[in-house]
Design an enzyme around this catalytic site. Sequence first.
Site, PDB file in Angstrom:
ATOM      1  CB  CYS A   2      -7.712  -3.320   4.583  1.00 11.73           C
ATOM      2  SG  CYS A   2      -7.541  -2.243   3.165  1.00 11.73           S
ATOM      3  NE  ARG A  27      -5.449  -3.494  10.425  1.00 13.11           N
ATOM      4  CZ  ARG A  27      -4.183  -3.564  10.787  1.00 13.11           C
ATOM      5  NH1 ARG A  27      -3.862  -3.511  12.043  1.00 13.11           N
ATOM      6  NH2 ARG A  27      -3.234  -3.705   9.889  1.00 13.11           N
ATOM      7  CD1 TRP A  74      -8.016   4.374   5.178  1.00 13.34           C
ATOM      8  CD2 TRP A  74      -6.442   3.871   3.689  1.00 13.34           C
ATOM      9  NE1 TRP A  74      -7.280   5.514   4.938  1.00 13.34           N
ATOM     10  CE2 TRP A  74      -6.318   5.232   4.025  1.00 13.34           C
ATOM     11  CE3 TRP A  74      -5.543   3.331   2.761  1.00 13.34           C
ATOM     12  CZ2 TRP A  74      -5.337   6.069   3.476  1.00 13.34           C
ATOM     13  CZ3 TRP A  74      -4.575   4.160   2.206  1.00 13.34           C
ATOM     14  CH2 TRP A  74      -4.485   5.507   2.570  1.00 13.34           C
ATOM     15  CG  ASN A 100      -3.797  -4.873   5.303  1.00  7.25           C
ATOM     16  OD1 ASN A 100      -3.812  -3.749   4.804  1.00  7.25           O
ATOM     17  ND2 ASN A 100      -3.171  -5.146   6.430  1.00  7.25           N
ATOM     18  N   GLY A 101      -3.144  -4.367   1.831  1.00  7.20           N
ATOM     19  CA  GLY A 101      -1.853  -4.038   1.229  1.00  7.20           C
ATOM     20  C   GLY A 101      -2.023  -3.598  -0.208  1.00  7.20           C
ATOM     21  CD  GLU A 501       0.601  14.693  18.750  1.00  8.36           C
ATOM     22  OE1 GLU A 501       1.190  14.640  17.672  1.00  8.36           O
ATOM     23  OE2 GLU A 501      -0.287  13.881  19.067  1.00  8.36           O
ATOM     24  CE  LYS A 505      -3.529  13.431  17.704  1.00 13.51           C
ATOM     25  NZ  LYS A 505      -2.255  12.774  17.839  1.00 13.51           N
ATOM     26  CD  GLU A 508      -4.236  12.517  13.477  1.00 14.15           C
ATOM     27  OE1 GLU A 508      -4.098  12.755  14.682  1.00 14.15           O
ATOM     28  OE2 GLU A 508      -3.971  11.428  12.973  1.00 14.15           O
ATOM     29  CG  HIS A 524      11.938  34.526  11.015  1.00 16.96           C
ATOM     30  ND1 HIS A 524      12.809  35.565  10.784  1.00 16.96           N
ATOM     31  CD2 HIS A 524      12.207  34.082  12.263  1.00 16.96           C
ATOM     32  CE1 HIS A 524      13.596  35.726  11.844  1.00 16.96           C
ATOM     33  NE2 HIS A 524      13.242  34.840  12.755  1.00 16.96           N
ATOM     34  CE  LYS A 623      -4.271   4.070  17.134  1.00 17.36           C
ATOM     35  NZ  LYS A 623      -3.956   5.455  17.578  1.00 17.36           N
TER      36      LYS A 623
END
Length: 628
Positions: A2, A27, A74, A100-101, A501, A505, A508, A524, A623
């Site tokens: 947050c 955030r 968040w 935040n947390g 990666e 991307k 996300e 396989h 982020k």
Amino acid sequence: MCGIVGYIGTQAASDILLAGLRKLEYRGYDSAGVATLLEGEVHCVRAKGKLQNLQDKMEGFENPAQVGIGHTRWATHGKPEEYNAHPHMDTKRRIAVVLNGIIENFRELREELKTKNHEFRSDTDAEVIPHLIAEFLSHLPADHPAPFLEATRLAVNKLKGAFALAMINADYPDELIAVRQQAPLAIGLGQGEFFCASDTPALVTYTRTIVSLENGEMARLTPMGVEVYNFGGDRVKKTPRTLNWNPILVEKQGFKHFMIKEIYEQPGVVRACLEAYVNPDWTAASTAAPINLGFSPDFYENLDQIQIMACGTSWHASLVGRYLLEQLAQIPTQVQYASEFKYAPPPLVPNVLTVGVTQSGETADTLAALEMEKQRRHAKGGAYQPKLLGLTNRTDSSIGRLVDHLLDTQAGIEIGVAATKTFTAQLMGFYFLALDLAYRRQTLSNSRLEEIINGLRQLPAQIESILEVQERYVEQLAHRFTDTQDFIFLGRGINFPIALEGALKLKEISYIHAEGYPSGEMKHGPIALLDEKVPVVAIAMPGIVYEKALSNAQEAKARDARLIGVTPMGDQEAAEVFDDLLPVPMVEELLSPILTVIPLQFLAYHIAARRGLDVDQPRNLAKSVTVE
Ligand code: AGP
């Protein structure tokens, strides 16, 4: 995760808080709120959804309050609804708090407080805090010299978890209290005005003079100044520092999204890395070292193994790092998911360098893994003593205070939630670390070192050439895939992490399911997924695995998959295999990840933009992931 901001001074607080929240929205962005002290009351406005909703609600109300706190959320505990949005208040609505947390023991605390007639209005863990402070305040003697500060101190000592807090109290209108325990919080020092924020972008418009709180510290901000105390109540002396990064980094500068701006910043970042770490006059005939990372001699002594801790994109960069450290410097290297490490740490071996890789410098899993490694190595001592290196663009962050050595990847702050320039910068950091170690351990000849360094010097112009010619083409190509549901990304050797990666991307920001595999693993199992509806993006750069990578791509084509190749420009063999080409300049395989990732970033960006999605703030993500 947050975002927190706080202000006390002589200006209208709500404008400054909103501007700060705007800078911190990356955030967390599922709800937001602001509380100010106005005419002896807490004036609190909250809204579900993006910050714009809060701004719309506050529009047209001239609020002269000069102290306040703000939050962008968040969600961890409780749905993203207005009643769960911060700030939260005590029963009498005198104290407002943003968190935040996570407060791990909030359930017990809430039950206990309910028995003392505290009324709760949300599902959050945060709400226990104003109630707890109110409870302690009610028991302090009337003549206590600093009741709000003391009640807060008593309250935070009861909290378990990782948290940063900011709070105001209508009965103490000249105070704002900020607390840090395992979640970042910085104090900004202005002229007769003071700020707090969970990240410095919220502060740089107003001041670059910063005091970072350490874990277990709290600050009292008044219009007269800032005092810092530890949780035991002792005064702590802090030395302010000056932020040296450019506020322009947190502006879009005409680009539609931060992500595309940051993609375009990559040549500059790679150039900055080269300037920072490569001896400009070095040739194979030189007697001086080619790379200068600024580490003390003890860094290089007694180094038998490397272990790297990281998450997400930084973990992908670390896989490339392992390849370089093992192949160039011949040092056995392990890459750990930081989130897994803590619960199953490998047995300790001596003479290990531990590297933490993080763009935010605040990822709770990575910090916790590094902290644990530090503790257990200290406890064992001798050859097991911790040697910790942080590889980050945010040297001013928590990782900077945890490790003994820092390698600044020179990328500056990144705002788009999907990491782009910080990834290429991390790769550059690993090239320099591996080359420096290779030189000192004499695992490469000087002429080979010169060849690689010359290759690195070409990279900025080569990235520029991809950016110049490819964006329009990828934009067109992206149209084909707006309704695609699954993608496969293939790569081998040093480009396998780039396949991972590319898939991350895409997932996300476009919400398309995508998987990255080592090309040789297709047969396989995953090959069973392939048909004409599943496009395959294959990276095939000349080198030891080139022919193999091409034949793996052929195997996919034989199952009707649409094949997109990230291949060298002008390569005829590749042109015959792939349906679409995303060509990059011809470079040796060892250097190719810095180039092959660029088309994959473009592809993810344009598919997401084409689907009309919020590229910079994708759903459910943040982020800085500051909870474990
Ligand atoms: C990258 O695009 C992601 N947003 C995410 O995977 C990120 O890399 C991860 O959370 C680690 O973050 P860090 O580099 O700040 O530690």
